[in-house]
Scaffold this motif. Structure first.
Motif, mmCIF file in Angstrom:
data_model
loop_
_atom_site.group_PDB
_atom_site.id
_atom_site.type_symbol
_atom_site.label_atom_id
_atom_site.label_comp_id
_atom_site.label_asym_id
_atom_site.label_seq_id
_atom_site.Cartn_x
_atom_site.Cartn_y
_atom_site.Cartn_z
ATOM 1 N N PRO A 117 94.763 76.145 -28.170
ATOM 2 C CA PRO A 117 95.749 76.878 -28.974
ATOM 3 C C PRO A 117 96.081 76.180 -30.291
ATOM 4 N N TRP A 118 96.021 74.849 -30.323
ATOM 5 C CA TRP A 118 96.270 74.106 -31.553
ATOM 6 C C TRP A 118 95.241 74.480 -32.616
ATOM 7 N N VAL A 119 93.980 74.578 -32.208
ATOM 8 C CA VAL A 119 92.909 74.947 -33.141
ATOM 9 C C VAL A 119 93.068 76.394 -33.598
ATOM 10 N N ILE A 120 93.341 77.294 -32.649
ATOM 11 C CA ILE A 120 93.461 78.716 -32.974
ATOM 12 C C ILE A 120 94.525 78.956 -34.044
ATOM 13 N N GLU A 121 95.599 78.166 -34.002
ATOM 14 C CA GLU A 121 96.680 78.336 -34.982
ATOM 15 C C GLU A 121 96.328 77.738 -36.339
ATOM 16 N N ARG A 122 95.208 77.012 -36.434
ATOM 17 C CA ARG A 122 94.852 76.321 -37.682
ATOM 18 C C ARG A 122 93.442 76.662 -38.157
ATOM 19 N N LEU A 123 92.996 77.862 -37.865
ATOM 20 C CA LEU A 123 91.640 78.246 -38.250
ATOM 21 C C LEU A 123 91.451 78.305 -39.757
ATOM 22 N N ASP A 124 92.536 78.415 -40.519
ATOM 23 C CA ASP A 124 92.410 78.445 -41.968
ATOM 24 C C ASP A 124 92.263 77.047 -42.556
ATOM 25 N N HIS A 125 92.380 76.015 -41.724
ATOM 26 C CA HIS A 125 92.234 74.636 -42.176
ATOM 27 C C HIS A 125 90.762 74.200 -42.101
ATOM 28 N N PRO A 126 90.347 73.273 -42.952
ATOM 29 C CA PRO A 126 88.962 72.755 -42.897
ATOM 30 C C PRO A 126 88.811 71.724 -41.783
ATOM 31 N N LEU A 127 88.791 72.198 -40.553
ATOM 32 C CA LEU A 127 88.745 71.303 -39.397
ATOM 33 C C LEU A 127 87.347 70.740 -39.171
ATOM 34 N N ALA A 128 87.292 69.477 -38.812
ATOM 35 C CA ALA A 128 86.040 68.807 -38.455
ATOM 36 C C ALA A 128 86.157 68.299 -37.020
ATOM 37 N N VAL A 129 85.041 67.865 -36.465
ATOM 38 C CA VAL A 129 85.048 67.344 -35.095
ATOM 39 C C VAL A 129 86.021 66.180 -34.983
ATOM 40 N N GLU A 130 86.075 65.350 -36.016
ATOM 41 C CA GLU A 130 86.984 64.201 -35.992
ATOM 42 C C GLU A 130 88.443 64.642 -35.898
ATOM 43 N N ASP A 131 88.782 65.763 -36.539
ATOM 44 C CA ASP A 131 90.151 66.281 -36.473
ATOM 45 C C ASP A 131 90.490 66.731 -35.055
ATOM 46 N N LEU A 132 89.542 67.409 -34.422
ATOM 47 C CA LEU A 132 89.755 67.865 -33.055
ATOM 48 C C LEU A 132 89.859 66.686 -32.103
ATOM 49 N N ALA A 133 88.999 65.693 -32.307
ATOM 50 C CA ALA A 133 89.017 64.512 -31.448
ATOM 51 C C ALA A 133 90.337 63.760 -31.589
ATOM 52 N N ARG A 134 90.819 63.653 -32.815
ATOM 53 C CA ARG A 134 92.088 62.957 -33.054
ATOM 54 C C ARG A 134 93.239 63.683 -32.365
ATOM 55 N N GLN A 135 93.253 65.011 -32.471
ATOM 56 C CA GLN A 135 94.316 65.788 -31.841
ATOM 57 C C GLN A 135 94.246 65.678 -30.315
ATOM 58 N N ALA A 136 93.038 65.624 -29.776
ATOM 59 C CA ALA A 136 92.847 65.531 -28.326
ATOM 60 C C ALA A 136 92.983 64.101 -27.816
ATOM 61 N N ARG A 137 93.130 63.146 -28.750
ATOM 62 C CA ARG A 137 93.288 61.728 -28.410
ATOM 63 C C ARG A 137 92.082 61.208 -27.629
ATOM 64 N N MET A 138 90.905 61.492 -28.168
ATOM 65 C CA MET A 138 89.677 60.998 -27.548
ATOM 66 C C MET A 138 88.630 60.792 -28.634
ATOM 67 N N SER A 139 87.573 60.104 -28.290
ATOM 68 C CA SER A 139 86.501 59.887 -29.254
ATOM 69 C C SER A 139 85.714 61.176 -29.469
ATOM 70 N N SER A 140 84.981 61.234 -30.569
ATOM 71 C CA SER A 140 84.174 62.421 -30.861
ATOM 72 C C SER A 140 83.128 62.651 -29.775
ATOM 73 N N ARG A 141 82.551 61.573 -29.279
ATOM 74 C CA ARG A 141 81.539 61.710 -28.225
ATOM 75 C C ARG A 141 82.162 62.247 -26.944
ATOM 76 N N ASN A 142 83.347 61.723 -26.599
ATOM 77 C CA ASN A 142 84.025 62.188 -25.390
ATOM 78 C C ASN A 142 84.455 63.637 -25.547
ATOM 79 N N LEU A 143 84.900 64.000 -26.762
ATOM 80 C CA LEU A 143 85.281 65.384 -27.023
ATOM 81 C C LEU A 143 84.093 66.317 -26.809
ATOM 82 N N SER A 144 82.944 65.934 -27.337
ATOM 83 C CA SER A 144 81.751 66.775 -27.186
ATOM 84 C C SER A 144 81.384 66.946 -25.720
ATOM 85 N N ARG A 145 81.542 65.884 -24.944
ATOM 86 C CA ARG A 145 81.241 65.970 -23.506
ATOM 87 C C ARG A 145 82.172 66.950 -22.812
#
Length: 231
Positions: A117-145
């Motif tokens: 839901p955090w991402v859905i509310e910010r679809l107009d932002h230039p989100l990158a994998v690093e942004d999602l990983a930071r919000q989820a409090r995990m590494s990019s590799r762990n996020l991808s898994r």
């Protein structure tokens, strides 16, 4: 007519799936194919839409099919709202083969439940994998898994799918220009939006808008009372 999970056996027994593609829970696809060889059983998809007859895989995929039906009858805006109320993605990529050896997590019981839901509310932002990983409090590799486990796809592909869904919603419900929609959905430019939309949906956004607004839906259409969704 639609079946959920092993309900496909009922439709097959009634000869409603003859010469049609159909699916059911992965644990029963071989049995369905053996009992009803006239049915074109597809074990890898979440659901199959034959127009008048639809079938879905297991319980989680049944929700995917139900959201698909809501989208067909009432548009992407309502389907997306229902999905948010249920705390599930409006659309999942991939097929059920990804879940054969890994149980499907409960909709609100996985590591990405708060991220979606955090991402859905910010679809107009230039989100990158690093942004999602930071919000989820995990590494990019762990996020991808975790994304692969929960959605069957990568973070960037999932993000693109959500942007495309939002584009569809805006095409259906507004008169905004393609440039405006591109900015509102994080697609950047109209050229980028058209390229991704055409490749994903199969038609240009302008054609999609004309088709959706001109089509007639069978049967009386009643407004959806979203207050009933949580019941």
């Amino acid at each position: 007519m639609a079946s959920l999970c092993t309900g496909a056996f009922v439709l097959a027994a009634a000869d409603l799936l003859d010469a049609k593609r159909a699916t059911t829970h992965w644990a029963h696809t071989r049995d369905l194919a053996a009992r009803y060889p006239q049915v074109k059983v597809d074990p890898d998809v979440l659901y199959v839409d034959n127009g008048s007859v639809l079938t879905s895989a297991g319980k989680a995929a049944a929700m995917d099919l139900c959201l698909h039906l809501v989208r067909l009858d009432h548009g992407s805006a309502i389907a997306n709202t229902v999905a948010r109320r249920l705390v599930v993605p409006p659309h999942r990529d991939g097929g059920q083969a990804q879940f054969v050896t890994t149980p499907v997590p409960a909709p609100d019981n996985h590591a990405l439940a708060e991220l979606f839901p955090w991402v859905i509310e910010r679809l107009d932002h230039p989100l990158a994998v690093e942004d999602l990983a930071r919000q989820a409090r995990m590494s990019s590799r762990n996020l991808s898994r975790h994304f692969r486990s929960v959605t069957g796809t990568t973070p960037l592909q999932w993000l693109l799918t959500q942007r495309i869904r939002h584009v569809q919603e805006l095409l259906e419900t507004t008169d905004d220009s393609i440039d405006t929609i591109a900015a509102a959905t994080g697609m950047g430019t109209a050229t980028t939006l058209r390229r991704h939309f055409n490749r994903t949906v199969g038609v240009p956004p302008d054609a999609y808008r004309r088709t959706f607004r001109s089509r007639t839906r069978p049967g009386p259409q009643r407004p959806v009372d979203l207050r009933q969704v949580d019941a």
